[in-house]
Design an enzyme around this catalytic site. Structure first.
Site, PDB file in Angstrom:
ATOM      1  N   GLU A   1      -3.685  -4.518   9.183  1.00  0.00           N
ATOM      2  CA  GLU A   1      -4.061  -5.372   8.730  1.00  0.00           C
ATOM      3  C   GLU A   1      -5.989  -5.718   8.386  1.00  0.00           C
ATOM      4  OE1 GLU A   1      -3.074  -5.685   5.311  1.00  0.00           O
ATOM      5  OE2 GLU A   1      -0.430  -5.443   5.879  1.00  0.00           O
TER       6      GLU A   1
ATOM      7  N   GLU B   1       0.448  -0.806   0.104  1.00  0.00           N
ATOM      8  CA  GLU B   1       0.311   0.170  -0.024  1.00  0.00           C
ATOM      9  C   GLU B   1       0.621   1.514   0.348  1.00  0.00           C
ATOM     10  OE1 GLU B   1       0.671  -1.840   2.769  1.00  0.00           O
ATOM     11  OE2 GLU B   1      -0.030  -1.345   4.367  1.00  0.00           O
TER      12      GLU B   1
ATOM     13  N   ASP C   1       8.558 -10.075  11.222  1.00  0.00           N
ATOM     14  CA  ASP C   1       8.095 -10.828   9.508  1.00  0.00           C
ATOM     15  C   ASP C   1       7.530 -12.165  10.012  1.00  0.00           C
ATOM     16  OD1 ASP C   1       8.287  -9.809   6.910  1.00  0.00           O
ATOM     17  OD2 ASP C   1       9.362 -11.695   6.590  1.00  0.00           O
TER      18      ASP C   1
ATOM     19  N   TYR D   1      -4.555 -10.412   9.919  1.00  0.00           N
ATOM     20  CA  TYR D   1      -5.635  -9.931   8.468  1.00  0.00           C
ATOM     21  C   TYR D   1      -6.958 -10.945   9.156  1.00  0.00           C
ATOM     22  CZ  TYR D   1      -1.721  -9.100   5.639  1.00  0.00           C
ATOM     23  OH  TYR D   1      -0.505  -8.739   5.071  1.00  0.00           O
TER      24      TYR D   1
ATOM     25  N   HIS E   1      -8.018  -3.912  -1.270  1.00  0.00           N
ATOM     26  CA  HIS E   1      -7.587  -4.059   0.197  1.00  0.00           C
ATOM     27  C   HIS E   1      -6.767  -3.464  -0.258  1.00  0.00           C
ATOM     28  CE1 HIS E   1      -5.093  -6.223   3.091  1.00  0.00           C
ATOM     29  NE2 HIS E   1      -4.583  -5.780   2.447  1.00  0.00           N
ATOM     30  N   GLU E   2      -5.635  -2.926  -1.120  1.00  0.00           N
ATOM     31  CA  GLU E   2      -4.595  -1.634  -0.755  1.00  0.00           C
ATOM     32  C   GLU E   2      -5.142  -0.547  -1.514  1.00  0.00           C
ATOM     33  OE1 GLU E   2      -1.926  -3.215   0.081  1.00  0.00           O
ATOM     34  OE2 GLU E   2      -2.399  -4.985  -0.832  1.00  0.00           O
TER      35      GLU E   2
ATOM     36  N   HIS F   1      -5.961   0.875   2.817  1.00  0.00           N
ATOM     37  CA  HIS F   1      -5.149   0.942   3.453  1.00  0.00           C
ATOM     38  C   HIS F   1      -4.908   2.534   3.025  1.00  0.00           C
ATOM     39  CE1 HIS F   1      -3.061  -2.639   5.137  1.00  0.00           C
ATOM     40  NE2 HIS F   1      -2.938  -3.260   4.454  1.00  0.00           N
TER      41      HIS F   1
HETATM   42  N1  BES Z   1       0.766  -4.155   3.786  1.00  0.00           N
HETATM   43  C1  BES Z   1       0.855  -5.712   3.484  1.00  0.00           C
HETATM   44  C2  BES Z   1       1.996  -6.476   2.453  1.00  0.00           C
HETATM   45  C3  BES Z   1       2.599  -6.946   3.555  1.00  0.00           C
HETATM   46  C4  BES Z   1       2.910  -6.878   5.262  1.00  0.00           C
HETATM   47  C5  BES Z   1       4.386  -6.292   3.656  1.00  0.00           C
HETATM   48  C6  BES Z   1       3.283  -7.665   5.781  1.00  0.00           C
HETATM   49  C7  BES Z   1       5.537  -6.524   4.425  1.00  0.00           C
HETATM   50  C8  BES Z   1       5.318  -7.190   6.337  1.00  0.00           C
HETATM   51  C9  BES Z   1      -0.374  -5.333   2.167  1.00  0.00           C
HETATM   52  O1  BES Z   1      -1.124  -4.779   2.129  1.00  0.00           O
HETATM   53  C10 BES Z   1      -1.392  -7.025   2.264  1.00  0.00           C
HETATM   54  O2  BES Z   1      -1.762  -7.172   2.786  1.00  0.00           O
HETATM   55  N2  BES Z   1      -0.511  -7.890   0.639  1.00  0.00           N
HETATM   56  C11 BES Z   1      -1.460  -8.903   0.328  1.00  0.00           C
HETATM   57  C12 BES Z   1      -2.521  -8.869  -0.302  1.00  0.00           C
HETATM   58  C13 BES Z   1      -4.508  -9.005   0.918  1.00  0.00           C
HETATM   59  C14 BES Z   1      -4.945  -8.825  -0.609  1.00  0.00           C
HETATM   60  C15 BES Z   1      -4.394  -9.417   1.053  1.00  0.00           C
HETATM   61  C16 BES Z   1      -0.068  -9.724  -0.087  1.00  0.00           C
HETATM   62  O3  BES Z   1       0.652  -9.672  -0.837  1.00  0.00           O
HETATM   63  O4  BES Z   1      -1.128 -11.075   0.076  1.00  0.00           O
HETATM   64 ZN    ZN Z   2      -2.785  -5.493   3.916  1.00  0.00          ZN
END
Ligand code: BES
Ligand code: ZN
Length: 634
Positions: free
Chosen positions: A350, A303, A408, A416, A327-328, A331
């Site tokens: 999330e 995002e 991480d 989520y 989703h993005e 954010h």
């Molecule tokens: N912000 C996240 C990606 C992220 C999370 C990067 C934690 C680094 C650490 C992004 O918004 C996200 O949640 N992406 C998901 C897609 C979403 C539709 C659930 C993904 O990448 O799978």
């Molecule tokens: Zn996200």
């Protein structure tokens, strides 16, 4: 806070005290008394993943002047930080990891100052401690990155769609910004930024800021981000990029051979923006663009403000996976506007966003569609809770304890989907009208601020529960947030569309050939449900029957292919192995790679095959992905 942290902290405090005392004897001008601005400081909770001390000195603005060197795989130049020294501190502490610091100067006069890099701490990198004067307002760090900087992925032309030009993109969340910018790398610190970036002449540079739409002759691009953002939202991409407008406020960037497909896929973005604004208030970032990156991008989406970074695996050709864009986009409120104060509060980013995403999809495609997404999310949540509970039940709590760990690691689907279900449960309990009004006020009240879990709960009690004891008991807030597992008021979800799928599944299990099943009009979500409900163990003949009827091994839909390949591995359906190998070597999204390699690693032959494929694929993956897979296959 563990012992090591505490020692570090107390040693710093002592050093500060000594420096402060020694200064009083000099005849230099005396600093004015510290000006603590109290109310906002209250919200600064100790972030275990930063060396910075923003309660003392805080960075307000960042000015980057950078050169992007593809030959050296290096970004270098200077970062000028405008600071607010709230406590007359003598030192500014920044986060760095794998950065080479060339020199540091103070003020417009660029007076060199002394600095030191502290010891390396696992995951966190090294503190950069810069000596400043009480009246220092500006600090400039001259530096360059390492070729292995974790936030950066330098792609060879062969890893791009066009195959002719190299590509670079960054991924700063969660604590990787410090591998390409010396900064206070904590989500509790916000700054505005400006950047000047020099790139090879025929490439375009874009950032999480105001963006150009075409290349210029000099290869120098300027960017502004006038809204204050946390460091994890700093982002840069450089490559052979084209732009297509989608509406007044939106457009899409991608490589020239991909951009038209992307523009088709994302045609509904303006509708999504309108729906989101109708729900939770005005969009505060002017433009919303999406860039489709090369396939090694390790996430589905990121995002980055004004410019979502997205995987090309979302381009199904039929717009069926665009909830990722919803989703993005969501954010832009939950996360970018009201930001988790530390990574322990990740669910505030999330969980809220997954809830909001679902509401946007409902507004666009109706309740039946949104309920399919919600039911699939709940299924995934139940599987994830089961999977984590044996070894790390504490990681199934919404509020995490990540001190001393790589953030991480603890950032799983729990934040989520348990977050989503928690908010959905509140909605169901108090009613949509009240709940939406509460959320609108929440986003407006805390816009451009950070939020801790405790503060959110306090705000919820003060503004929604308002002393209603019965409601308090019904919600079970503390159980949801601070206890593992799923409380018994988990909302019940029944997507009526899935009844059709169940009926066909039963028919198939009773012996009806796959090609005779009634699947007309099924969406991607119907197929995902179908695949999720198949028996754990199936014969080769059954697998082949499904594959022949529905072309599953050949599908261009990444989500369906992923779900099918998981089944193929579990049932040793070798006919799908070429497709599996192709999928593992042609995209680098961790969400797909991790479960597939994990499933393969369950048997000896599977693991051998995984290792053979991985040897080839690893150099094409982003560090976020290969560090995860290294653990699985070690
Ligand atoms: N912000 C996240 C990606 C992220 C999370 C990067 C934690 C680094 C650490 C992004 O918004 C996200 O949640 N992406 C998901 C897609 C979403 C539709 C659930 C993904 O990448 O799978
Ligand atoms: Zn996200």
């Amino acid at each position: 806070m563990n012992r090591k942290w505490f020692h570090q902290f107390s040693a710093t405090a002592l050093a500060l005290l000594i420096v402060a005392l020694s200064f009083t004897s000099y005849a230099t001008p005396q600093p004015p008394p510290p000006s603590r601005s109290s109310s906002k400081v209250m919200q600064i909770e100790k972030d275990p993943h930063t060396f910075a001390s923003p309660a003392e000195v805080v960075v307000k603005h960042l000015d980057l002047d950078l050169n992007v060197d593809f030959k050296k795989k290096q970004i270098g130049g200077k970062a000028t930080l405008q600071i607010d020294n709230k406590t007359n501190a003598k030192q500014l502490r920044l986060d760095t990891r794998d950065l080479t610091i060339e020199k540091v100067t103070l003020g417009k006069s660029a007076t060199p100052t002394t600095f030191r890099l502290g010891d390396e701490v696992k995951f966190l990198g090294r503190p950069l401690v810069i000596d400043i004067a009480y009246d220092t307002r500006e600090v400039t760090v001259y530096y360059h990155t390492s070729p292995t900087a974790a936030a950066l992925q330098w792609l060879e032309p062969s890893q791009t769609a066009g195959k002719k030009r190299p590509f670079l993109f960054t991924q700063s969340e969660a604590i990787l910004a410090r591998t390409w910018v010396p900064c206070q790398d904590s989500p509790g610190v916000r700054m505005t930024y400006h950047a000047r970036v020099q790139v090879p002449k025929d490439l375009l540079a874009v950032m999480s800021a105001t963006n150009p739409t075409r290349v210029n002759r000099r290869g120098v691009y300027e960017f502004d981000m006038p809204q204050a953002v946390p460091s994890y939202l700093l982002a840069l991409a450089v490559g052979d990029l084209a732009f297509r407008p989608l509406g007044k406020r939106s457009g899409v960037y991608a490589e020239p051979t991909v951009v038209d497909k992307a523009a088709y896929e994302f045609a509904d973005i303006e509708k999504m923006m309108a729906a989101a604004e109708a729900l939770y208030g005005p969009y505060r970032w002017q433009r919303y663009d999406v860039i489709v990156l090369p396939p090694s991008f390790p996430f589905g989406g990121m995002e980055n403000p004004r410019l979502t970074f997205a995987t090309p695996t979302v381009l199904a050709g039929d717009r069926s996976l665009v909830s990722l864009v919803a989703h993005e986009l969501a954010h832009s409120w939950s996360g970018n506007l009201v930001t988790n104060a530390t990574w322990n509060d990740f669910w505030l980013n999330e969980g809220f966003t997954n809830y909001f995403e679902n509401r946007i999809m409902e507004a666009l495609n109706g309740k039946n569609y949104a309920e399919m997404l919600a039911q699939l999310a709940q299924q995934e949540l139940q599987d994830e809770v089961k999977a984590i509970s044996t070894e790390h039940p504490e990681d199934t709590r919404l509020h995490l304890e990540l001190a001393g760990r790589d953030p991480d690691e603890g950032m799983t689907d729990i934040a989520y989907d348990k977050g989503f279900m928690f908010l959905r449960m509140i909605e169901a309990t108090v009613g949509r009208e009240k709940w939406d009004a509460f959320l609108r006020k929440y986003f407006a009240t805390f816009a451009f601020q950070s939020m801790t879990t405790a503060h959110f709960v306090e705000y919820l009690r003060a503004n929604l529960i308002k002393g209603d004891q019965a409601l308090e008991e019904q919600l079970k807030i503390d159980q949801w947030i601070y206890q593992p597992g799923l409380p018994d008021n988990l909302p019940k979800i029944h997507a009526v569309e899935f009844d059709k799928v169940k009926a066909q599944l039963q028919a198939w299990q009773a012996g009806k050939p796959a090609k005779e099943l009634q699947t007309q009009g099924w969406t991607t979500q119907h197929w995902l449900y179908f695949l999720s409900q198949l028996p754990a163990s199936m014969s080769k003949a059954q697998m082949a029957d499904l594959d022949a009827a529905f072309g599953l091994s050949k599908t261009g839909n990444s989500e369906i292919l992923f779900a099918w390949l998981m089944r193929a591995i579990a049932n040793k359906y070798e006919a799908a192995y070429p497709a599996l190998e192709h999928f593992l070597t042609s995209q680098g999204r961790r969400k797909f790679l991790k479960p597939l390699y994990t499933e393969l690693a369950k048997t000896a032959e599977g693991k051998a095959m995984a290792k053979r494929i991985y040897q080839k694929a690893r150099p094409t993956y982003h560090s976020v992905s290969y560090l995860t897979i290294d653990e699985i296959l070690k």
